[in-house]
Design a protein around this motif. Structure first.
Motif, PDB file in Angstrom:
ATOM      1  N   ARG A  70      21.927  23.002  12.034  1.00 44.87           N
ATOM      2  CA  ARG A  70      22.466  24.237  12.598  1.00 44.87           C
ATOM      3  C   ARG A  70      21.471  25.369  12.326  1.00 44.87           C
ATOM      4  N   ASP A  71      21.908  26.452  11.672  1.00 46.84           N
ATOM      5  CA  ASP A  71      20.973  27.549  11.435  1.00 46.84           C
ATOM      6  C   ASP A  71      20.381  27.497  10.034  1.00 46.84           C
ATOM      7  N   ARG A  72      20.496  26.335   9.366  1.00 46.42           N
ATOM      8  CA  ARG A  72      19.917  26.174   8.036  1.00 46.42           C
ATOM      9  C   ARG A  72      18.667  25.299   8.146  1.00 46.42           C
ATOM     10  N   GLU A  73      17.670  25.584   7.348  1.00 52.59           N
ATOM     11  CA  GLU A  73      16.413  24.840   7.442  1.00 52.59           C
ATOM     12  C   GLU A  73      15.769  24.744   6.071  1.00 52.59           C
ATOM     13  N   THR A  74      15.099  23.612   5.833  1.00 54.57           N
ATOM     14  CA  THR A  74      14.353  23.426   4.593  1.00 54.57           C
ATOM     15  C   THR A  74      13.106  22.617   4.901  1.00 54.57           C
ATOM     16  N   SER A  75      12.263  22.465   3.894  1.00 52.01           N
ATOM     17  CA  SER A  75      11.006  21.729   4.072  1.00 52.01           C
ATOM     18  C   SER A  75      10.875  20.684   2.982  1.00 52.01           C
ATOM     19  N   VAL A  76      10.212  19.590   3.331  1.00 58.39           N
ATOM     20  CA  VAL A  76       9.886  18.544   2.360  1.00 58.39           C
ATOM     21  C   VAL A  76       8.497  18.835   1.834  1.00 58.39           C
ATOM     22  N   ARG A  77       8.432  19.149   0.540  1.00 62.29           N
ATOM     23  CA  ARG A  77       7.147  19.550  -0.025  1.00 62.29           C
ATOM     24  C   ARG A  77       6.219  18.373  -0.245  1.00 62.29           C
ATOM     25  N   SER A  78       6.793  17.224  -0.527  1.00 64.23           N
ATOM     26  CA  SER A  78       5.962  16.029  -0.705  1.00 64.23           C
ATOM     27  C   SER A  78       6.800  14.792  -0.433  1.00 64.23           C
ATOM     28  N   LEU A  79       6.127  13.736   0.076  1.00 66.20           N
ATOM     29  CA  LEU A  79       6.771  12.459   0.338  1.00 66.20           C
ATOM     30  C   LEU A  79       5.755  11.364   0.035  1.00 66.20           C
ATOM     31  N   ASP A  80       6.034  10.590  -1.006  1.00 64.58           N
ATOM     32  CA  ASP A  80       5.108   9.538  -1.418  1.00 64.58           C
ATOM     33  C   ASP A  80       5.910   8.322  -1.868  1.00 64.58           C
ATOM     34  N   GLY A  81       5.316   7.153  -1.620  1.00 69.01           N
ATOM     35  CA  GLY A  81       5.954   5.922  -2.053  1.00 69.01           C
ATOM     36  C   GLY A  81       5.028   4.737  -1.812  1.00 69.01           C
ATOM     37  N   ARG A  82       5.567   3.548  -2.033  1.00 74.28           N
ATOM     38  CA  ARG A  82       4.774   2.338  -1.865  1.00 74.28           C
ATOM     39  C   ARG A  82       5.605   1.315  -1.092  1.00 74.28           C
ATOM     40  N   LEU A  83       5.003   0.715  -0.040  1.00 74.06           N
ATOM     41  CA  LEU A  83       5.636  -0.304   0.780  1.00 74.06           C
ATOM     42  C   LEU A  83       4.920  -1.628   0.584  1.00 74.06           C
ATOM     43  N   SER A  84       5.685  -2.697   0.642  1.00 77.27           N
ATOM     44  CA  SER A  84       5.079  -4.043   0.554  1.00 77.27           C
ATOM     45  C   SER A  84       5.781  -4.968   1.541  1.00 77.27           C
ATOM     46  N   TRP A  85       4.988  -5.985   2.041  1.00 73.12           N
ATOM     47  CA  TRP A  85       5.481  -6.912   3.068  1.00 73.12           C
ATOM     48  C   TRP A  85       4.997  -8.300   2.723  1.00 73.12           C
ATOM     49  N   ASN A  86       5.909  -9.266   2.673  1.00 78.16           N
ATOM     50  CA  ASN A  86       5.529 -10.629   2.293  1.00 78.16           C
ATOM     51  C   ASN A  86       5.726 -11.612   3.448  1.00 78.16           C
ATOM     52  N   ASP A  87       5.435 -11.204   4.646  1.00 85.31           N
ATOM     53  CA  ASP A  87       5.573 -11.969   5.890  1.00 85.31           C
ATOM     54  C   ASP A  87       7.011 -12.038   6.378  1.00 85.31           C
TER      55      ASP A  87
ATOM     56  N   GLY B  32       0.821  -1.198   0.000  1.00 90.22           N
ATOM     57  CA  GLY B  32       0.000   0.000   0.000  1.00 90.22           C
ATOM     58  C   GLY B  32       0.857   1.251   0.000  1.00 90.22           C
ATOM     59  N   PRO B  33       0.211   2.424  -0.033  1.00 85.80           N
ATOM     60  CA  PRO B  33       0.948   3.687  -0.167  1.00 85.80           C
ATOM     61  C   PRO B  33       1.391   4.254   1.180  1.00 85.80           C
ATOM     62  N   LEU B  34       2.532   5.003   1.102  1.00 90.60           N
ATOM     63  CA  LEU B  34       2.996   5.832   2.204  1.00 90.60           C
ATOM     64  C   LEU B  34       2.851   7.273   1.740  1.00 90.60           C
ATOM     65  N   HIS B  35       2.210   8.115   2.588  1.00 87.17           N
ATOM     66  CA  HIS B  35       1.893   9.472   2.149  1.00 87.17           C
ATOM     67  C   HIS B  35       2.101  10.445   3.297  1.00 87.17           C
ATOM     68  N   LEU B  36       2.695  11.590   2.959  1.00 87.92           N
ATOM     69  CA  LEU B  36       2.880  12.672   3.920  1.00 87.92           C
ATOM     70  C   LEU B  36       1.826  13.729   3.656  1.00 87.92           C
ATOM     71  N   ALA B  37       0.915  13.916   4.610  1.00 86.91           N
ATOM     72  CA  ALA B  37      -0.146  14.908   4.441  1.00 86.91           C
ATOM     73  C   ALA B  37       0.151  16.208   5.163  1.00 86.91           C
ATOM     74  N   GLY B  38       1.018  16.165   6.164  1.00 91.16           N
ATOM     75  CA  GLY B  38       1.324  17.359   6.940  1.00 91.16           C
ATOM     76  C   GLY B  38       2.699  17.914   6.611  1.00 91.16           C
ATOM     77  N   PRO B  39       3.140  18.921   7.336  1.00 92.47           N
ATOM     78  CA  PRO B  39       4.459  19.518   7.069  1.00 92.47           C
ATOM     79  C   PRO B  39       5.590  18.641   7.563  1.00 92.47           C
ATOM     80  N   MET B  40       6.731  18.775   6.880  1.00 93.13           N
ATOM     81  CA  MET B  40       7.951  18.085   7.294  1.00 93.13           C
ATOM     82  C   MET B  40       9.107  19.066   7.112  1.00 93.13           C
ATOM     83  N   ARG B  41       9.879  19.297   8.178  1.00 94.29           N
ATOM     84  CA  ARG B  41      10.968  20.254   8.129  1.00 94.29           C
ATOM     85  C   ARG B  41      12.263  19.577   8.572  1.00 94.29           C
ATOM     86  N   VAL B  42      13.347  19.991   7.922  1.00 99.16           N
ATOM     87  CA  VAL B  42      14.675  19.461   8.216  1.00 99.16           C
ATOM     88  C   VAL B  42      15.565  20.651   8.565  1.00 99.16           C
ATOM     89  N   ARG B  43      16.286  20.565   9.695  1.00 99.78           N
ATOM     90  CA  ARG B  43      17.157  21.650  10.138  1.00 99.78           C
ATOM     91  C   ARG B  43      18.552  21.109  10.429  1.00 99.78           C
TER      92      ARG B  43
END
Length: 921
Positions: A195-212, A182-193
């Motif tokens: 030191r004094d530098r900072e950025t944001s992840v505008r989108s994060l999407d992918g697909r995960l699968s598990w076979n036991d 099924g899908p992995l989805h980021l619906a809210g904000p994500m920020r990476v910092r």
């Protein structure tokens, strides 16, 4: 057959067993029992190194379902800071769970939160992986449906001063075709910092699968302002002995990551990187490929970089590194331990252009472009990653470019249009080598450089490195500089933009300096000597000084400049931090005639002059104070038997505090100031029988022909014994008395003065006393001159601007021409007497020719009012007023009504010459 009573007993036993089982199940579902089960489960978790906490446990053994509220998981001893928590976890077992297998029909985690924290000491709140877990047999876990909603991830690392915050992640996996995906989805904000530098992840999407047993990540993509990241991965035996196969690809716009790298001056280009991670968790191997294109910093030329690296176990290796930079190439390789083991590095470079390398660092301030290409290498190795364990050897050879002597360019096109000659710049040819050695803590730097074959710098410096504070590392060494041909060096520097293109510096110079102290507090001491120096038209100058330089100050001691009998000595101190300046000097010019070639020809100096003074203030706003004395000096034909004065400079204002000059019984006193910023002046001068001499603007040619300073002085002394007024070129002499006062600006003149000339002589003619009054107002200058012994009076005015008018009116009314004739020294063969009255008017206008002020042709008008001449007892009379006119523009003259009578004879003169068509002829 079983007897009936036996069958009944068995039935009752079955019913009793079922009832007992139901009763047992009922007891297990009782709240007190559930609480005890929760306590037992929580207690068992500590053996795994974690502490599990929960507010409530609810389960149903009939439906194989359970629900846990307020779940927390923390490492033992840190229950107050869990690394995982969830508001609620709902579990529903599958049918295979009845047979001892791990089987979930449905798993739902509501608002889970992952919080990973590492403090400044390195302590972390999540468990360290165990080697036993790696060797454990893989566990199969079947999940039909997995739902995570509202997942929050928080990671804070105080040691690295970095953090990641992600909100509202969701994961929804469902069983399809033998795996749960099924899908992995980021619906809210994500920020990476970091030191004094900072950025944001505008989108994060992918697909995960598990076979036991195995986890797969497909097309996981993160989009950031700096670029994009894509991950495809597979982890086999996740719950046993995990084995990784991960491929991460990123494309980065370097201009966007400039602030992260603290490069804020125009980082450009694109970066493509691929990382491939494979192997078991106990022996992960990573292969990294990096390619940078059009890389530039601060407007530097584009650079191309390709590199491959490998990380395996506790070692990292750069297998290949190639770069096209500065019109040359750089290659390298290296290996380092990720722990405290050995490592090595090797770099080599070919044909690197030095000027191109320096451009990003010096930018427009690099007015001199070194013309050289670099070839060299560097080898380094270390037993442990400590500075004292490093052995390093590097050498770079510098060769002047073949086109250095002729290469030139127009650096500033606009300036080239205004001044083409000043816009030409050539490069500075350099040759030589630089070598750096580091063995343990001992370092040595050797250099041997030449500049266009005319100057050479060579020497060696070294010391012991302080591993705790590099600035405290010791420093000791010496360098020697020799300029064997200052003329060639000056021409080279001139072509490179340092000084004029046609520099007139010549001679030779050398300097020897020693370096001591530490890297943070270095001291340089030495001497500088120059011999047979030529500067402009001065030849045979010698210079000597001792120099001492530290971070705190620059000192020049025993400074001496000598030219024949002329010597200047002094000392100087400059504080770079504040710009403070402290200079003391004294100059004894025993023969100023030796300086005449550097002065305008009209100055023609003779004699001696002594100057003492000091300079204070700062480098940008110096204050100069000087005292001048002489016991005999001649300049511009004016003789000074004694001179004493004080002159000072404060910023851009020059002050003449007081100057007194005495000559032949006369005296001249002056004081004033000149403000160069506001272009204003104040002056007062008073003269008392000051002897004035006009020696003319022509200078004796024999003085110009001397080249040797010694013979020059002898020739000047032998020719200069007579006073200037007595030499053949003298045309005017007088004694001046009076005062002049001025107060104004260059744009708005102001001043007035009255002068009297006694003993005035011109070309041997006694002119008698002369009085003059002068004044200046605005842009006009006026003057009135009276010479009573010559029966002459004149007034005039002149506008000093281009186009300004020039007007002179002269009146001559001699009552006794015989007296005038005698005064002029004329001895005619017959007696002359009589009287005359005439007026002369001259007018003109200032023009501008080739940027130099000039006067347009004069217009002259002569009015003859009266003339009575007795020549050899013959009377000549002007019978009526007459005029004579000359038009300088038309080069035409006109005579009107000149009628002379002598006895019974009459002579009439009238007519014109030149172009009669012109107006006024």
């Amino acid at each position: 057959m079983v007897p009936l009573i036996g069958r009944r007993r068995l039935g009752w036993i079955g019913v009793g067993g079922v009832a007992l089982l139901l009763a047992a199940l009922a007891v297990l579902h009782a709240p007190p029992v559930r609480a005890r089960v929760l306590v037992w489960v929580l207690a068992r978790s500590s053996s795994a190194g974690v502490t599990v906490g929960a507010e409530h446990l609810d389960y149903n053994l009939f439906t194989l379902s359970a629900r846990v509220r307020g779940l927390t998981v923390a490492v033992n001893g840190a229950a107050a800071q869990p690394f995982f928590s969830a508001e609620e976890v709902r579990l529903a077992g599958g049918r295979r769970a009845l047979f001892g297998l791990v089987d979930f029909a449905h798993v739902e985690v509501v608002r889970p939160r992952v919080v990973l924290v590492r403090d400044a000491s390195g302590a972390q709140n999540w468990p360290v992986s165990s080697s036993d877990a790696v060797r454990a047999a893989p566990i199969n876990v079947h999940i039909e449906r997995l739902q995570l909603t509202g997942l929050e991830v928080s990671w804070h690392d105080a040691r690295a001063d970095s953090a990641v915050e992600a909100h509202d992640l969701s994961l929804d996996l469902a069983a399809t075709g033998g795996e749960t995906a099924g899908p992995l989805h980021l619906a809210g904000p994500m920020r990476v910092r970091w030191r004094d530098r900072e950025t944001s992840v505008r989108s994060l999407d992918g697909r995960l699968s598990w076979n036991d047993r195995d986890l797969s990540i497909d097309r996981l993509r993160a989009d950031l302002p700096e670029g994009a990241l894509r991950i495809d991965a597979r982890v086999d035996a996740l719950l046993g002995a995990p084995r990784f196969d991960l491929l991460a690809t990123t494309d980065i716009v370097l201009a966007a990551i400039g602030p992260w790298l603290r490069v804020d001056s125009g980082l450009k280009g694109v970066l493509h990187a691929v990382a491939h991670v494979t192997g078991p968790s106990s022996a992960v191997q990573t292969k990294l490929t990096v390619a940078a294109r059009d890389l530039s910093v601060a407007g530097s030329r584009p650079i191309t970089v390709d590199a491959t690296a490998r990380v395996s176990g506790d070692a990292a290796e750069i297998t290949t590194l190639t770069a096209r930079v500065a019109d040359g190439s750089l290659t390298g390789r290296g290996r380092a331990s990720l722990g405290r083991g050995p490592g090595s590095m090797s770099l080599s470079w070919q044909q690197l252009d030095l000027a191109t390398l320096l451009e990003p660092f010096l930018g427009s301030s690099m007015t001199i472009r070194p013309a050289a290409r670099l070839n060299g290498s560097l080898e380094a190795s270390w037993a442990t990653p400590r500075l004292e364990a490093v052995t390093l050897r590097g050498e770079s050879r510098m060769r002047a470019r073949d086109d250095a002597s002729t290469a030139s360019a127009i650096r500033n096109p606009r300036s080239a249009i205004r001044n083409p000659r000043s816009a030409i710049r050539s490069d500075l040819p350099l040759d030589g080598s630089i070598a750096l050695d580091l063995q343990g803590r001992r370092w040595t730097l050797r250099a041997d450089q030449t500049i266009d074959g005319s100057a050479r710098v060579s020497g060696e410096v070294g010391g012991i490195l302080d591993t705790r504070d590099l600035w405290r590392s010791t420093l000791a060494g010496a360098f020697h500089t020799a300029a064997v041909d200052l003329a060639r060096l000056s021409r080279t520097l001139g072509r490179a933009g340092l000084g004029g293109i046609s520099s007139t510096l010549g001679g030779e110079a050398q300097a020897g300096v020693t370096l001591t102290g530490t890297l943070g507090a270095a001291r340089m001491e030495g001497t500088v000597d120059a011999h047979d120096v030529q500067y402009a038209t001065l030849r045979g100058v010698a210079v000597h000084t001792r120099i001492a330089v530290t971070r705190a100050e620059v000192q020049l001691d025993q400074l001496e400049v000598r030219l024949g009998e002329n010597t200047a000595r002094g000392r100087a101190r400059l504080v770079p931090g504040s710009g403070r300046l402290d200079v003391e000097f004294d100059a004894l010019l025993g023969n100023v005639a030796m300086l005449s070639s550097a002065l305008p020809a009209v100055v023609d100096p003779e004699g001696s002059l002594e100057i003492t003074g000091n300079v204070s203030g700062s480098w940008t706003t110096p204050r100069v104070a000087a005292h001048l004395t002489t016991a005999g000096l001649t300049a511009a034909g004016q003789r000074a038997d004694r001179l004493e004065g004080d002159v000072s400079v404060d910023g851009r204002t020059i002050f003449i505090d007081h100057v007194r000059i005495e000559s032949e019984g006369g005296r001249l006193d002056a004081r004033g100031s000149l403000d160069l910023t506001n272009r204003a002046y104040v002056v007062h001068a008073a003269a008392d029988r000051w002897p004035l001499r006009d020696s003319g603007s022509e200078r004796s040619s024999r003085l110009r022909s001397q080249e040797n300073p010694a013979s020059f002085g002898e020739a000047r002394r032998s020719a200069g014994g007579a006073k200037a007024a007595d030499r053949p070129g003298t045309s005017f002499a007088a004694r001046v008395s009076g005062e002049v006062d001025g107060d104004g600006t260059f744009e708005n003149l102001g001043g007035r003065g009255r002068l009297s000339f006694a003993d005035a002589v011109w070309a041997g003619i006694d002119l008698g006393p002369i009085d003059a009054a002068v004044s200046a107002a605005g842009r006009d200058v006026t003057a009135t001159v009276r010479a009573p012994d010559l029966a002459l009076q004149a007034t005039g005015s002149a506008g000093i601007d281009p186009g300004g008018t020039l007007s002179i009116h002269t009146r001559w009314e001699p009552g006794d021409l015989a007296k005038i004739v005698r005064r002029l020294g004329w001895s005619p063969p017959f007696p002359v007497s009589g009287s005359a009255a005439l007026a002369v008017d001259l007018t003109s206008r200032r023009g501008a020719a080739d940027g130099v002020q000039a006067v347009s042709p004069l217009n002259v008008a002569v009015a003859l009012d009266a003339l009575q001449l007795d020549i050899d007892d013959q009377a000549v009379r002007l019978k009526q007023p007459a005029t004579i006119e000359y038009d300088g523009t038309a080069d035409a003259a006109k005579v009107s009504n000149v009628i002379l009578g002598a006895g019974s004879s009459t002579l009439s003169i009238a007519g014109a010459s030149g172009d009669p068509i012109r107006a006024g002829c």
